[in-house]
Design a protein around this motif. Sequence first.
Motif, PDB file in Angstrom:
ATOM      1  N   ASN A 100       0.886  -1.440   0.048  1.00 28.81           N
ATOM      2  CA  ASN A 100       0.051  -0.029   0.039  1.00 28.81           C
ATOM      3  C   ASN A 100       0.723   1.074  -0.063  1.00 28.81           C
ATOM      4  OD1 ASN A 100       1.151  -0.009   2.576  1.00 28.81           O
ATOM      5  ND2 ASN A 100      -0.802  -0.418   3.632  1.00 28.81           N
ATOM      6  N   ILE A 105       1.373   1.982  -5.592  1.00 28.30           N
ATOM      7  CA  ILE A 105      -0.012   2.064  -6.142  1.00 28.30           C
ATOM      8  C   ILE A 105       0.010   2.960  -7.444  1.00 28.30           C
ATOM      9  CG2 ILE A 105      -2.187   3.133  -5.832  1.00 28.30           C
ATOM     10  CD1 ILE A 105      -1.955   2.241  -2.860  1.00 28.30           C
ATOM     11  N   ILE A 109      -1.212   1.767 -11.006  1.00 27.33           N
ATOM     12  CA  ILE A 109      -1.948   2.520 -12.067  1.00 27.33           C
ATOM     13  C   ILE A 109      -1.569   3.250 -13.424  1.00 27.33           C
ATOM     14  CG2 ILE A 109      -3.763   4.571 -12.029  1.00 27.33           C
ATOM     15  CD1 ILE A 109      -4.100   4.186  -8.921  1.00 27.33           C
ATOM     16  N   ASP A 113      -3.225   0.412 -15.414  1.00 31.24           N
ATOM     17  CA  ASP A 113      -4.618   0.963 -15.441  1.00 31.24           C
ATOM     18  C   ASP A 113      -5.445   0.063 -15.339  1.00 31.24           C
ATOM     19  OD1 ASP A 113      -6.473   2.896 -15.762  1.00 31.24           O
ATOM     20  OD2 ASP A 113      -6.684   2.867 -17.897  1.00 31.24           O
ATOM     21  N   PHE A 117      -8.816  -2.266  -8.444  1.00 30.09           N
ATOM     22  CA  PHE A 117      -7.464  -2.218  -7.468  1.00 30.09           C
ATOM     23  C   PHE A 117      -7.917  -2.347  -6.202  1.00 30.09           C
ATOM     24  CE2 PHE A 117      -3.130   0.140  -7.801  1.00 30.09           C
ATOM     25  CZ  PHE A 117      -2.613  -1.107  -6.678  1.00 30.09           C
ATOM     26  N   PRO A 140     -13.473   1.980 -13.464  1.00 38.09           N
ATOM     27  CA  PRO A 140     -12.662   1.081 -12.522  1.00 38.09           C
ATOM     28  C   PRO A 140     -13.489   1.139 -11.013  1.00 38.09           C
ATOM     29  CG  PRO A 140     -11.799   3.226 -12.678  1.00 38.09           C
ATOM     30  CD  PRO A 140     -13.130   3.260 -13.543  1.00 38.09           C
ATOM     31  N   TYR A 141     -12.904   0.143 -10.040  1.00 34.86           N
ATOM     32  CA  TYR A 141     -13.426   0.343  -8.755  1.00 34.86           C
ATOM     33  C   TYR A 141     -11.983   0.297  -7.969  1.00 34.86           C
ATOM     34  CZ  TYR A 141     -15.063  -0.859  -4.257  1.00 34.86           C
ATOM     35  OH  TYR A 141     -15.756  -0.895  -2.798  1.00 34.86           O
ATOM     36  N   TYR A 142     -11.877   1.162  -7.188  1.00 28.97           N
ATOM     37  CA  TYR A 142     -10.525   1.382  -6.356  1.00 28.97           C
ATOM     38  C   TYR A 142     -10.901   1.196  -4.856  1.00 28.97           C
ATOM     39  CZ  TYR A 142      -8.218   3.199 -10.414  1.00 28.97           C
ATOM     40  OH  TYR A 142      -7.585   3.450 -11.570  1.00 28.97           O
ATOM     41  N   SER A 143     -10.358   0.413  -4.029  1.00 33.73           N
ATOM     42  CA  SER A 143     -10.658   0.370  -2.570  1.00 33.73           C
ATOM     43  C   SER A 143     -10.104   1.630  -2.099  1.00 33.73           C
ATOM     44  CB  SER A 143     -10.132  -0.831  -2.060  1.00 33.73           C
ATOM     45  OG  SER A 143      -8.626  -0.722  -1.892  1.00 33.73           O
ATOM     46  N   VAL A 146      -6.431   3.005  -2.034  1.00 34.85           N
ATOM     47  CA  VAL A 146      -6.076   3.378  -3.507  1.00 34.85           C
ATOM     48  C   VAL A 146      -6.647   4.649  -3.852  1.00 34.85           C
ATOM     49  CG1 VAL A 146      -6.037   2.929  -5.907  1.00 34.85           C
ATOM     50  CG2 VAL A 146      -5.939   0.962  -4.194  1.00 34.85           C
ATOM     51  N   ASN A 147      -7.990   4.713  -3.542  1.00 29.28           N
ATOM     52  CA  ASN A 147      -8.829   6.195  -3.589  1.00 29.28           C
ATOM     53  C   ASN A 147      -8.117   7.237  -3.280  1.00 29.28           C
ATOM     54  OD1 ASN A 147     -10.956   6.058  -5.346  1.00 29.28           O
ATOM     55  ND2 ASN A 147     -12.123   5.118  -3.985  1.00 29.28           N
ATOM     56  N   VAL A 150      -5.059   8.224  -5.082  1.00 31.34           N
ATOM     57  CA  VAL A 150      -5.461   8.832  -6.231  1.00 31.34           C
ATOM     58  C   VAL A 150      -5.857  10.223  -5.984  1.00 31.34           C
ATOM     59  CG1 VAL A 150      -6.933   8.554  -8.178  1.00 31.34           C
ATOM     60  CG2 VAL A 150      -6.029   6.543  -7.310  1.00 31.34           C
TER      61      VAL A 150
END
Length: 222
Positions: A100, A105, A109, A113, A117, A140-143, A146-147, A150
Amino acid sequence: MKHINILMVDDHPIIIEGYQNVLMATKEDDQTLLIDTANNCDTAVIMLNRASKEKPYDVCFFDISLPASEDGKYTSGEDLALLAKKILPNSKIVILTMFNESFRIHNIIKEIDPDGFLIKSDLTSMELADAFQQILKSPPYYSSTVNNYVKKTFTSEIYVDDINRKILHLLSQGIKTKSLSEYIPLSTSALEKRKKQLKLLFSINDGKDETLLQEARDKGYL
């Protein structure tokens, strides 16, 4: 009835079993899930190649830390994800990992991509179920971890590309720098330059390869 072909790659069978159970228990009524599993790069490569000729996977789940392939060509879930993107262009790619750190990360990405994730420590079974359905319908779906990364602006372009990862892998196998060009199509001076950049990137002050490899391990590159 929607048949959904899935590949799950993780070197811990119990984790795969957990994912399978969650997806089977929470799938929608009109979904039939057909799940293949692999525990290492070699098995996964065989399955991906077979799927590209026969029945493509709709979704591929890749853990990042995996036993490398015998020929050293595939050293991680990242390598498998890049292969899947190339030979199964319509497959949804999902990365699941314990790593993490922000630049790790960022790297995934930028390089892969992925459509999904997920950091394992973020995951509940409910979130995995929601993520799976969202990835099928509108990726996409990021947990959450990750979000959060980003959303933060990445101030430095820290990027360890495919070749640099191969350099680290070969060095960790005991291959000397002067022999790297036998495995990677670059001159020794180009490879030396990349090694210097990696030492800068990982803040290696003593200049030793051992320290570089230890840092690369700690950051999840090996």
